[in-house]
Design a protein around this motif. Structure first.
Motif, PDB file in Angstrom:
ATOM      1  N   ILE A   1     -12.952 -19.644  -9.246  1.00 56.95           N
ATOM      2  CA  ILE A   1     -13.482 -21.162  -9.836  1.00 56.95           C
ATOM      3  C   ILE A   1     -12.301 -21.852 -10.670  1.00 56.95           C
ATOM      4  O   ILE A   1     -12.199 -22.764 -10.651  1.00 56.95           O
ATOM      5  CB  ILE A   1     -14.805 -20.878 -10.773  1.00 56.95           C
ATOM      6  CG1 ILE A   1     -15.907 -20.263  -9.874  1.00 56.95           C
ATOM      7  CG2 ILE A   1     -15.039 -22.144 -11.397  1.00 56.95           C
ATOM      8  CD1 ILE A   1     -17.238 -20.157 -10.772  1.00 56.95           C
ATOM      9  N   LEU A   2     -11.682 -21.084 -11.509  1.00 56.99           N
ATOM     10  CA  LEU A   2     -10.504 -21.635 -12.235  1.00 56.99           C
ATOM     11  C   LEU A   2      -9.365 -22.182 -11.295  1.00 56.99           C
ATOM     12  O   LEU A   2      -8.933 -23.486 -11.305  1.00 56.99           O
ATOM     13  CB  LEU A   2      -9.796 -20.530 -13.068  1.00 56.99           C
ATOM     14  CG  LEU A   2      -8.665 -21.057 -14.014  1.00 56.99           C
ATOM     15  CD1 LEU A   2      -8.961 -22.335 -14.972  1.00 56.99           C
ATOM     16  CD2 LEU A   2      -8.016 -19.844 -14.761  1.00 56.99           C
ATOM     17  N   GLU A   3      -9.133 -21.533 -10.196  1.00 58.75           N
ATOM     18  CA  GLU A   3      -8.177 -21.906  -9.288  1.00 58.75           C
ATOM     19  C   GLU A   3      -8.744 -23.105  -8.514  1.00 58.75           C
ATOM     20  O   GLU A   3      -8.016 -24.305  -8.166  1.00 58.75           O
ATOM     21  CB  GLU A   3      -7.693 -20.970  -8.372  1.00 58.75           C
ATOM     22  CG  GLU A   3      -7.048 -19.663  -8.879  1.00 58.75           C
ATOM     23  CD  GLU A   3      -6.891 -18.654  -7.955  1.00 58.75           C
ATOM     24  OE1 GLU A   3      -7.216 -18.688  -6.796  1.00 58.75           O
ATOM     25  OE2 GLU A   3      -6.255 -17.541  -8.549  1.00 58.75           O
ATOM     26  N   GLU A   4     -10.131 -23.117  -8.201  1.00 59.53           N
ATOM     27  CA  GLU A   4     -10.567 -24.389  -7.278  1.00 59.53           C
ATOM     28  C   GLU A   4     -10.790 -25.556  -8.515  1.00 59.53           C
ATOM     29  O   GLU A   4     -10.183 -26.716  -7.840  1.00 59.53           O
ATOM     30  CB  GLU A   4     -11.862 -24.074  -6.996  1.00 59.53           C
ATOM     31  CG  GLU A   4     -12.129 -23.152  -5.807  1.00 59.53           C
ATOM     32  CD  GLU A   4     -12.194 -23.379  -4.524  1.00 59.53           C
ATOM     33  OE1 GLU A   4     -12.206 -24.636  -4.261  1.00 59.53           O
ATOM     34  OE2 GLU A   4     -12.099 -22.769  -3.389  1.00 59.53           O
TER      35      GLU A   4
ATOM     36  N   LEU B   1      -8.725 -29.253  -7.879  1.00 59.17           N
ATOM     37  CA  LEU B   1      -9.524 -30.482  -7.717  1.00 59.17           C
ATOM     38  C   LEU B   1      -8.896 -31.344  -8.820  1.00 59.17           C
ATOM     39  O   LEU B   1      -9.123 -32.655  -8.576  1.00 59.17           O
ATOM     40  CB  LEU B   1     -11.000 -30.167  -8.032  1.00 59.17           C
ATOM     41  CG  LEU B   1     -11.733 -29.545  -6.937  1.00 59.17           C
ATOM     42  CD1 LEU B   1     -13.034 -29.122  -6.982  1.00 59.17           C
ATOM     43  CD2 LEU B   1     -11.643 -30.461  -5.430  1.00 59.17           C
ATOM     44  N   LEU B   2      -8.506 -31.046  -9.954  1.00 59.57           N
ATOM     45  CA  LEU B   2      -8.218 -31.903 -11.216  1.00 59.57           C
ATOM     46  C   LEU B   2      -6.720 -32.102 -11.096  1.00 59.57           C
ATOM     47  O   LEU B   2      -6.199 -32.722 -11.965  1.00 59.57           O
ATOM     48  CB  LEU B   2      -8.534 -31.401 -12.425  1.00 59.57           C
ATOM     49  CG  LEU B   2     -10.125 -31.166 -12.479  1.00 59.57           C
ATOM     50  CD1 LEU B   2     -10.484 -30.434 -13.971  1.00 59.57           C
ATOM     51  CD2 LEU B   2     -10.666 -32.479 -12.705  1.00 59.57           C
TER      52      LEU B   2
ATOM     53  N   LEU C   1      -6.117 -33.880 -16.658  1.00 63.08           N
ATOM     54  CA  LEU C   1      -6.860 -33.055 -17.644  1.00 63.08           C
ATOM     55  C   LEU C   1      -6.772 -31.629 -16.934  1.00 63.08           C
ATOM     56  O   LEU C   1      -6.610 -31.274 -15.813  1.00 63.08           O
ATOM     57  CB  LEU C   1      -8.554 -33.359 -17.210  1.00 63.08           C
ATOM     58  CG  LEU C   1      -9.502 -32.606 -17.944  1.00 63.08           C
ATOM     59  CD1 LEU C   1      -9.435 -33.311 -19.635  1.00 63.08           C
ATOM     60  CD2 LEU C   1     -11.043 -33.240 -17.370  1.00 63.08           C
ATOM     61  N   THR C   2      -6.630 -30.389 -17.993  1.00 64.74           N
ATOM     62  CA  THR C   2      -6.365 -29.393 -17.793  1.00 64.74           C
ATOM     63  C   THR C   2      -7.370 -28.326 -18.033  1.00 64.74           C
ATOM     64  O   THR C   2      -7.632 -28.307 -19.227  1.00 64.74           O
ATOM     65  CB  THR C   2      -4.895 -28.925 -18.604  1.00 64.74           C
ATOM     66  OG1 THR C   2      -3.779 -29.927 -18.152  1.00 64.74           O
ATOM     67  CG2 THR C   2      -4.422 -27.526 -18.116  1.00 64.74           C
TER      68      THR C   2
END
Length: 270
Positions: free
Chosen positions: A151-154, A158-159, A164-165
């Motif tokens: 999820i973090l990688e996705e 996307l961002l 925004l990090t």
């Protein structure tokens, strides 16, 4: 009461005006915050400069927009589908922070409520994409850390380029329908019991092998000892023992004749 000098009236008016002007122009940015300037008679938000903590003076016709720029978190519960189409609820927390130097660009492109406009949709999209790859059992038990990383990688993808990090993703809970949850827990319990039984069997087999090896070793040792004890050796050992016994002051030994093996016969002692 004396009237005020004529020069005092405009002085007081000017002083009041200056006080109002300074109060409108003075801005204090607190710890962990950053500011961007909204230029009312210019191009709107100034994207070139982010103001840091402390006291600042701005033109009274401009506004300072102050936002938190340190790491912060948001928690949410999402309804997503597993790989087999089962609806599950995922409770998660996201740690994120705006890029300080690009705070003006973030607000100009995504608005002051960038968390709702940008972060929430990205997190929901990433969670649906990742959770949709796994079965309910994997979500409930062994794949939690893998899911968090994916999820973090996705979300990061996307961002990308959105100022925004995202720092970390934590999946706190996965809620399944009660019937599915109970079935998974029963299966996990049975697997655990099976592993324990298999462990006991392996342990018992190893213990049996150890006892067989020890017994074989003792048998081999006795066999070697028996082969080495000839009649001559036994006779010599018997004579040595008899001599030592006869030398004892507390013993009386009567030796007459010999046994069938040539060993002395002891008839009595004290």
């Amino acid at each position: 009461m004396d009237k005020l000098p004529k020069i005092a009236v405009p002085f007081i008016i000017t002083l009041v005006f200056l006080i109002i002007l300074i109060s409108k122009s003075a801005v204090t940015i607190g710890p962990g915050e950053g500011g961007v300037l909204f230029e009312r008679f210019g191009d709107g938000i100034n994207t070139e400069h982010t103001y840091g903590e402390g006291f600042h003076i701005v033109a009274p016709w401009n506004d300072m927009l102050v936002h938190r720029v340190r790491q912060q978190s948001v928690s949410d519960e999402m309804n997503v589908l597993s790989v087999n189409g089962l609806e599950v609820k995922v409770n998660g927390t996201i740690w994120y922070e705006p890029e300080f130097s690009n705070l003006g660009k973030l607000i100009k492109t995504k608005g002051a409520d960038y968390e709702r406009e940008l972060l929430d949709p990205a997190v929901n999209a990433a969670a649906r994409s990742v959770v949709g790859r796994y079965t309910p059992e994997q979500l409930y038990s062994s794949k939690r850390d893998v899911i968090e990383q994916e999820i973090l990688e996705e979300v990061t993808n996307l961002l990308d380029g959105q100022y925004l990090t995202v720092k970390k993703v934590l999946v706190e809970d996965v809620k399944l329908p009660p019937t599915i949850k109970d079935a998974i827990e029963r299966k996990l319990k049975q697997e655990q019991e099976s592993l324990e039984y298999e462990f006991r069997l392996v342990t018992a087999d190893k213990e049996a092998q150890k006892q067989r090896i020890e017994a074989q070793g003792k048998a081999d040792a006795n066999k070697i000892l028996s082969a080495s004890l000839t009649d001559k050796i036994l006779q010599d050992k018997g004579i040595e023992a008899t001599i030592k016994l006869s030398e004892s002051s507390n013993s009386k030994v009567i030796v007459i004749g010999s046994g069938d093996s040539g060993m002395p016969i002891i008839l009595g002692n004290q």
